[in-house]
Design a protein around this motif. Sequence first.
Motif: not given
Length: 330
Positions: A17-22, A28-41
């Motif tokens: 779900x976090x990957x999908x949200x990113x 608003x569903x995940x933090x910007x830091x987590x989103x950037x981490x997922x996008x980088x991966x």
Amino acid sequence: MKVTIAQIAKAAGVSLGSVSNALNNRKGTISEQKREHIIRIAEQLGYFKKGKRTGIISLVLYDAGETIVQTDQPFFSALIRGMEEGCHQYDYQLRIRKVRSDDQKAIEALDNISESDGLLVMGTEMHFKDVEKFRHFKIPFVIVDNAYIMENCDFVAINNKDGMYEVTKLLIDKGYTKIGLINSLRMINNFKERKLGFLQALADHDLSFNGDDEIFVEPHIEEGTKDFSRFLHQQKELGILLPEAFVAMNDYIALASLRAMKEEGIPIPVVGFDDIEMARYSEPSLTTVRVNKEDLGKIAVGRLIAKFERPEESMKILVNTSVIERNSTK
């Protein structure tokens, strides 16, 4: 082999779900830091770089309220036709979406790789500050029919300055020394560049420009005709001599001025820009700058496809023009 959401989730140590949200840029569903981490991966795994994901390219009609971009107008219908042909060549479908410049939520929603593989942004009405809204997008995009020097992103645009220079030079070569400029009340970057070309042509031939010979009208035939008629009446009442010839910012403005002058019985040479179909059938037929609208659209698609493979590269591509002389200057 296509990278899956499950692979990204495993490598990033997060839920599906976090990957999908990113990836879908859900705020608003995940933090910007987590989103950037997922996008980088996802980038490291090659999720964004290669392969067709949706088979769809989105054409974004960016509406900044200037009433210039209208898909039923000949210029834009031809440009879109070129994009459709380009997409067909690469086996993509073209989907058209419209966003307003003040709808930040709708603009952010475009950064969604689950809906389309890339964006062609119709940037005709975009101002410099509008480009910033797209610069940090993860989805590949190309801005079409506009270009800004200082922005490090992809543009495919008309060579406005050179085109206007050449058509102004045609009038100068015919012996005209007092040349007026019929400008638009709706100002876009293309018109700013065309004015630069106009002024450069005058300067290079030791001709001065009188600011009183710049007239501002609506960039549509009906409203432009009324505006230019008012100008003609005003100059007549004040006893002010008209320029020997006029350069108009586009064909709609040029055709409006021709209609107004015909009604007043004033045969002053006029040139336009774009070479829309009506230009050859007006009376008199309009001398103008030809822009190959279909090629412009195809080139934009090709540039976007290239970005799928090399997203780190950016280019500014200017498509050259040619002057078409007709009866309005003979």
